[in-house]
Design a protein around this motif. Structure first.
Motif, mmCIF file in Angstrom:
data_model
loop_
_atom_site.group_PDB
_atom_site.id
_atom_site.type_symbol
_atom_site.label_atom_id
_atom_site.label_comp_id
_atom_site.label_asym_id
_atom_site.label_seq_id
_atom_site.Cartn_x
_atom_site.Cartn_y
_atom_site.Cartn_z
ATOM 1 N N LEU A 14 27.747 6.682 -11.194
ATOM 2 C CA LEU A 14 27.034 6.997 -12.183
ATOM 3 C C LEU A 14 26.180 5.666 -12.805
ATOM 4 O O LEU A 14 24.914 5.599 -12.678
ATOM 5 N N GLU A 15 26.811 4.442 -12.959
ATOM 6 C CA GLU A 15 26.134 3.312 -13.083
ATOM 7 C C GLU A 15 25.183 2.724 -12.166
ATOM 8 O O GLU A 15 24.138 2.386 -12.461
ATOM 9 N N ARG A 16 25.458 2.849 -10.887
ATOM 10 C CA ARG A 16 24.576 2.598 -9.853
ATOM 11 C C ARG A 16 23.227 3.334 -9.801
ATOM 12 O O ARG A 16 22.079 2.999 -9.704
ATOM 13 N N ALA A 17 23.634 4.867 -10.044
ATOM 14 C CA ALA A 17 22.282 5.526 -9.996
ATOM 15 C C ALA A 17 21.536 5.413 -11.216
ATOM 16 O O ALA A 17 20.144 5.365 -11.139
ATOM 17 N N LEU A 18 22.011 5.303 -12.351
ATOM 18 C CA LEU A 18 21.357 5.083 -13.675
ATOM 19 C C LEU A 18 20.646 3.985 -13.630
ATOM 20 O O LEU A 18 19.580 3.846 -14.084
ATOM 21 N N LYS A 19 21.279 2.842 -13.109
ATOM 22 C CA LYS A 19 20.624 1.275 -13.001
ATOM 23 C C LYS A 19 19.507 1.593 -12.213
ATOM 24 O O LYS A 19 18.230 0.836 -12.394
ATOM 25 N N LYS A 20 19.864 2.054 -10.932
ATOM 26 C CA LYS A 20 18.430 2.221 -10.061
ATOM 27 C C LYS A 20 17.469 2.809 -10.669
ATOM 28 O O LYS A 20 16.113 2.685 -10.358
ATOM 29 N N TRP A 21 17.729 3.881 -11.545
ATOM 30 C CA TRP A 21 16.547 4.556 -12.268
ATOM 31 C C TRP A 21 15.890 3.852 -13.499
ATOM 32 O O TRP A 21 15.053 4.362 -14.216
ATOM 33 N N GLY A 22 16.389 2.583 -13.573
ATOM 34 C CA GLY A 22 15.748 1.790 -14.808
ATOM 35 C C GLY A 22 16.555 1.876 -16.255
ATOM 36 O O GLY A 22 16.063 1.250 -17.301
ATOM 37 N N HIS A 23 17.788 2.493 -16.154
ATOM 38 C CA HIS A 23 18.409 2.510 -17.291
ATOM 39 C C HIS A 23 19.414 1.513 -17.574
ATOM 40 O O HIS A 23 20.157 0.878 -16.646
ATOM 41 N N ASP A 24 19.673 0.827 -18.769
ATOM 42 C CA ASP A 24 20.641 0.198 -19.157
ATOM 43 C C ASP A 24 22.021 0.781 -19.135
ATOM 44 O O ASP A 24 22.149 2.002 -19.782
ATOM 45 N N VAL A 25 23.112 0.395 -18.593
ATOM 46 C CA VAL A 25 24.403 1.169 -18.364
ATOM 47 C C VAL A 25 25.639 0.228 -18.914
ATOM 48 O O VAL A 25 25.771 -0.772 -18.300
ATOM 49 N N THR A 26 26.477 0.791 -19.579
ATOM 50 C CA THR A 26 27.661 0.305 -19.940
ATOM 51 C C THR A 26 28.630 1.442 -19.741
ATOM 52 O O THR A 26 28.384 2.341 -19.782
ATOM 53 N N SER A 27 29.759 0.842 -18.663
ATOM 54 C CA SER A 27 30.694 1.908 -18.298
ATOM 55 C C SER A 27 32.251 1.387 -18.890
ATOM 56 O O SER A 27 32.332 0.157 -18.667
ATOM 57 N N VAL A 28 33.045 2.267 -19.218
ATOM 58 C CA VAL A 28 34.410 1.999 -19.577
ATOM 59 C C VAL A 28 35.181 3.073 -18.902
ATOM 60 O O VAL A 28 34.995 4.296 -18.864
ATOM 61 N N SER A 29 36.751 2.737 -18.897
ATOM 62 C CA SER A 29 37.477 3.931 -18.700
ATOM 63 C C SER A 29 38.268 4.683 -19.381
ATOM 64 O O SER A 29 38.980 5.500 -19.066
ATOM 65 N N THR A 30 38.121 4.285 -20.734
ATOM 66 C CA THR A 30 38.687 5.025 -21.821
ATOM 67 C C THR A 30 38.131 5.440 -22.821
ATOM 68 O O THR A 30 37.159 4.952 -23.259
ATOM 69 N N ALA A 31 38.660 6.653 -23.582
ATOM 70 C CA ALA A 31 37.781 7.065 -24.883
ATOM 71 C C ALA A 31 37.864 5.939 -25.930
ATOM 72 O O ALA A 31 36.777 5.871 -26.821
ATOM 73 N N ASP A 32 39.083 5.362 -25.896
ATOM 74 C CA ASP A 32 39.220 4.565 -27.132
ATOM 75 C C ASP A 32 38.094 3.124 -26.948
ATOM 76 O O ASP A 32 37.589 2.681 -27.839
ATOM 77 N N ASP A 33 38.086 2.945 -25.502
ATOM 78 C CA ASP A 33 37.054 1.712 -25.353
ATOM 79 C C ASP A 33 35.409 2.218 -25.715
ATOM 80 O O ASP A 33 34.614 1.756 -26.164
ATOM 81 N N ALA A 34 35.236 3.596 -25.440
ATOM 82 C CA ALA A 34 34.095 4.089 -26.130
ATOM 83 C C ALA A 34 33.671 4.149 -27.535
ATOM 84 O O ALA A 34 32.840 3.822 -27.737
ATOM 85 N N ARG A 35 34.852 4.607 -28.183
ATOM 86 C CA ARG A 35 34.699 4.592 -29.592
ATOM 87 C C ARG A 35 34.466 3.307 -30.142
ATOM 88 O O ARG A 35 33.634 3.128 -30.927
ATOM 89 N N SER A 36 35.159 2.272 -29.629
ATOM 90 C CA SER A 36 34.831 0.795 -30.049
ATOM 91 C C SER A 36 33.189 0.487 -29.697
ATOM 92 O O SER A 36 32.630 -0.347 -30.678
ATOM 93 N N LEU A 37 32.649 0.767 -28.548
ATOM 94 C CA LEU A 37 31.528 0.426 -28.391
ATOM 95 C C LEU A 37 30.405 1.418 -29.203
ATOM 96 O O LEU A 37 29.225 0.897 -29.494
ATOM 97 N N LEU A 38 30.775 2.491 -29.314
ATOM 98 C CA LEU A 38 29.885 3.434 -30.099
ATOM 99 C C LEU A 38 29.557 2.974 -31.610
ATOM 100 O O LEU A 38 28.410 3.169 -32.074
ATOM 101 N N GLY A 39 30.315 2.212 -32.103
ATOM 102 C CA GLY A 39 30.220 1.729 -33.464
ATOM 103 C C GLY A 39 29.404 0.496 -33.653
ATOM 104 O O GLY A 39 28.973 -0.018 -34.659
ATOM 105 N N LYS A 40 29.295 -0.127 -32.327
ATOM 106 C CA LYS A 40 28.721 -1.515 -32.392
ATOM 107 C C LYS A 40 27.239 -1.598 -31.460
ATOM 108 O O LYS A 40 26.613 -2.402 -32.048
ATOM 109 N N GLU A 41 27.089 -0.531 -30.614
ATOM 110 C CA GLU A 41 25.959 -0.710 -29.996
ATOM 111 C C GLU A 41 25.219 0.784 -29.916
ATOM 112 O O GLU A 41 25.780 1.708 -30.349
ATOM 113 N N ASP A 42 23.943 0.871 -29.708
ATOM 114 C CA ASP A 42 23.134 1.937 -29.619
ATOM 115 C C ASP A 42 22.926 2.416 -28.194
ATOM 116 O O ASP A 42 22.597 1.781 -27.419
#
Length: 115
Positions: A14-42
């Motif tokens: 997913l990261e490779r494909a999305l970046k190839k199409w010009g998107h900024d991508v952050t990837s994490v392996s857990t829902a908890d990591d996602a929750r912490s990022l959702l509060g800090k980044e858009d």
């Protein structure tokens, strides 16, 4: 875009494909990591698996889709999405991408995210 999946290969794809199409991508392996990022980044789009060993992706989907402060499209990427589940998600404005998926399916889903 935020990718949440416990499977490293799926995150990489997913990261490779999305970046190839010009998107900024952050990837994490857990829902908890996602929750912490959702509060800090858009993020514009959240791609998340439903079943992960650490934290439940279904809870993450519910939290994000029910939070009016988060203006983010949600895409559930899972091998366990049934037709009934997909219909229920669609009624809530959540897209689904059934694993394994092809690049064309990912691209079509991205197009739907921008509508």
């Amino acid at each position: 875009m935020l990718v949440v999946d416990d499977e490293q290969l799926v995150r990489w794809f997913l990261e490779r494909a999305l970046k190839k199409w010009g998107h900024d991508v952050t990837s994490v392996s857990t829902a908890d990591d996602a929750r912490s990022l959702l509060g800090k980044e858009d993020f514009d789009v959240l791609f998340t698996d439903l079943r992960m060993p650490e934290g439940n992706g279904a809870h993450l989907v519910h939290e994000v889709s029910e939070n009016p402060e988060l203006d983010i499209k949600v895409v559930v990427c899972s091998a366990f999405v049934t037709v009934e589940m997909a219909q229920g998600f669609r009624k809530r404005g959540i897209l689904t991408l059934k694993k394994p998926f092809k690049l064309a399916e990912l691209e079509r889903t991205l197009e739907l995210c921008s509508n």
